[in-house]
Design an enzyme around this catalytic site. Sequence first.
Site, PDB file in Angstrom:
ATOM      1  N   GLU A  35      98.658-126.881  17.678  1.00 39.87           N
ATOM      2  CA  GLU A  35      97.414-126.432  17.070  1.00 39.87           C
ATOM      3  C   GLU A  35      96.807-125.371  17.982  1.00 39.87           C
ATOM      4  O   GLU A  35      96.567-125.624  19.155  1.00 39.87           O
ATOM      5  CB  GLU A  35      96.486-127.642  16.980  1.00 39.87           C
TER       6      GLU A  35
ATOM      7  N   ASP B  12      97.907-130.896  20.689  1.00 43.32           N
ATOM      8  CA  ASP B  12      96.604-130.993  20.026  1.00 43.32           C
ATOM      9  C   ASP B  12      95.596-130.068  20.713  1.00 43.32           C
ATOM     10  O   ASP B  12      95.534-129.997  21.949  1.00 43.32           O
ATOM     11  CB  ASP B  12      96.125-132.450  20.133  1.00 43.32           C
TER      12      ASP B  12
HETATM   13  C1  NOJ Z   1      92.792-132.177  16.479  1.00 39.86           C
HETATM   14  C2  NOJ Z   1      93.298-133.241  15.582  1.00 39.86           C
HETATM   15  O1  NOJ Z   1      94.204-132.681  14.679  1.00 39.86           O
HETATM   16  C3  NOJ Z   1      92.095-133.847  14.889  1.00 39.86           C
HETATM   17  O2  NOJ Z   1      92.502-134.765  13.917  1.00 39.86           O
HETATM   18  C4  NOJ Z   1      91.212-134.502  15.921  1.00 39.86           C
HETATM   19  O3  NOJ Z   1      90.055-134.970  15.310  1.00 39.86           O
HETATM   20  C5  NOJ Z   1      90.858-133.503  17.012  1.00 39.86           C
HETATM   21  N1  NOJ Z   1      91.990-132.777  17.483  1.00 39.86           N
HETATM   22  C6  NOJ Z   1      90.244-134.200  18.185  1.00 39.86           C
HETATM   23  O4  NOJ Z   1      91.234-134.941  18.849  1.00 39.86           O
END
Ligand code: NOJ
Length: 531
Positions: A268, A205
């Site tokens: 990500e 993430d």
């Molecule tokens: C990325 C996640 O995909 C998203 O859903 C989240 O709000 C943010 N990171 C913060 O953790």
Amino acid sequence: MSAKETSRAWWRSAVVYEIAAISFQDSDGDGYGDLPGLLQRIDYLKWLGVSAVWLTPIYKSPDQDFGYDISDFCGIDPRYGTMQDFERVRDALHAAGIKLILDFVPNHTSDQHAWFQESRTSRNNPKADWYVWAEAGPNGGPPNNWLSRFGGSGWEWCEARRQFYYHSFLTSQPDLNWRNEAVREAMANVMRFWLDRGVDGFRVDASAVLIKDELLRDNPRDPEADDNTPPPQKYAPVFTDDRPEAMGCIEFIRSVLDDYDERLLCGEVQGKTDRIGHFYGNDKPRMHLPLNFALLDTEWNAIALQATVDAYYNAIPDGGWPDFVIGGHDKHRVASELGEAQSRILAILLMTLRGTPFLFAGDEFGAEQVKIPPDRIRDPFEKLVKGFGLNRDPERAPLRWDDTGQGGFTTGEPWLPLDEDRSRNIEAQRREKRSLLHLYRELIALRHREPCLSRGEYRPRRAHNDIFWFARTLDKAEILVGLNLCREPRLWEWQGRGVTLISTHLDREQDKVEGPMHLRPNEGVVIKLNR
Ligand code: NOJ
Ligand code: MG
């Protein structure tokens, strides 16, 4: 891992299916999907043919941000079940030949996490330096102008320390200090905890924000921002996002993973195509699969699509493997944008491009944005940054398995409303042999069956006449993919003879065809050329 080993890696020919357990299947009537519920649905995953499941966070969490605010990285939230339930799911997936990937959230914890509870008490406790703490600015306010993605200053005052802490996201999601060796080691141990328990990899993430500028320099205003730009994006995140130092953290995460065989690191990253190459790494490997959302950002016509796909392939370093994502818990449902007919085109495109396909549970039957009444909004993004269409609840709503009131998802009150259109559901499409769901299933099977599709080269052809087309080749095999992006019939000019492997309409399989040929409105065809 040597280049040769990587070229045989399972994830290159995998189809990855993202599941948010909270919205997949409830087993105990509390309206929240859970692990025993997921266990009941593994037969469906087997039937669909996906090779890997990526589960969004199931860890202990006060659930302020869809579970991305974690208070214990090594515990299962009771709402989802127990560690035994987790192990049952893992074993059942593995028995079905499906890999299991977990979300790994290295950037921040919940403010309820024991580490932060300790860190916030004083400036000299053992965890004092585990988060991003800073002195107030000259006027007693925040140290600089950095903003939270979810609105307002990214800094929050802590009276006990008389300092600010930084949070890229919610106030209740303090950022960990990745400059601290002890933090790195603690997070490495989190990874090992799950790798030892047999998970097949992680989706990382927010990897691009792991390190922020050490000098805390102010971000400049984004010259392109206008009235339509949500306030948190009015400044260019030059000193908070995609810092070169963050790459070292990703290399570290990868090195921990590489102590284990056959595991996948995807994640990500900074989403711009021209940055994606950096996330693969150079001398030191970073991610196997930096997630690529380009198909969701492109204009939907043959020329734009061709440009998007080419630009993406060009951005990937030698030896890197591509991937394409068509949905996710942060993205509006693509079926709502494209409509049913072009969603079928997208299905063919996703499953025939070179690169690992990622889809979000529901995409396979064309789930659309669900209407959320104002009093049922859950997403903090929508609550804090209003009026910019940022709500993520519409794509996060529970799956509709059947046409009953609670959609076969729960016997209680679902945590978010289900799609009002009851006819769009999995059971109905399983019965209908030409449904989008069957198209996905057939395409997944075809991709598994034809090494040319899963592993072959991508050979661009020149888009013309609203038709986006390309070839895939492996050894002597050649497969052509032709996609009519418009609602009228079009002539597709290719030369040769072949046999149709599959088509959007699921009605001309095994036809002998010869180019040039006509494509019907919204028709896509996959042809194996005679050799
Ligand atoms: C990325 C996640 O995909 C998203 O859903 C989240 O709000 C943010 N990171 C913060 O953790
Ligand atoms: Mg439940």
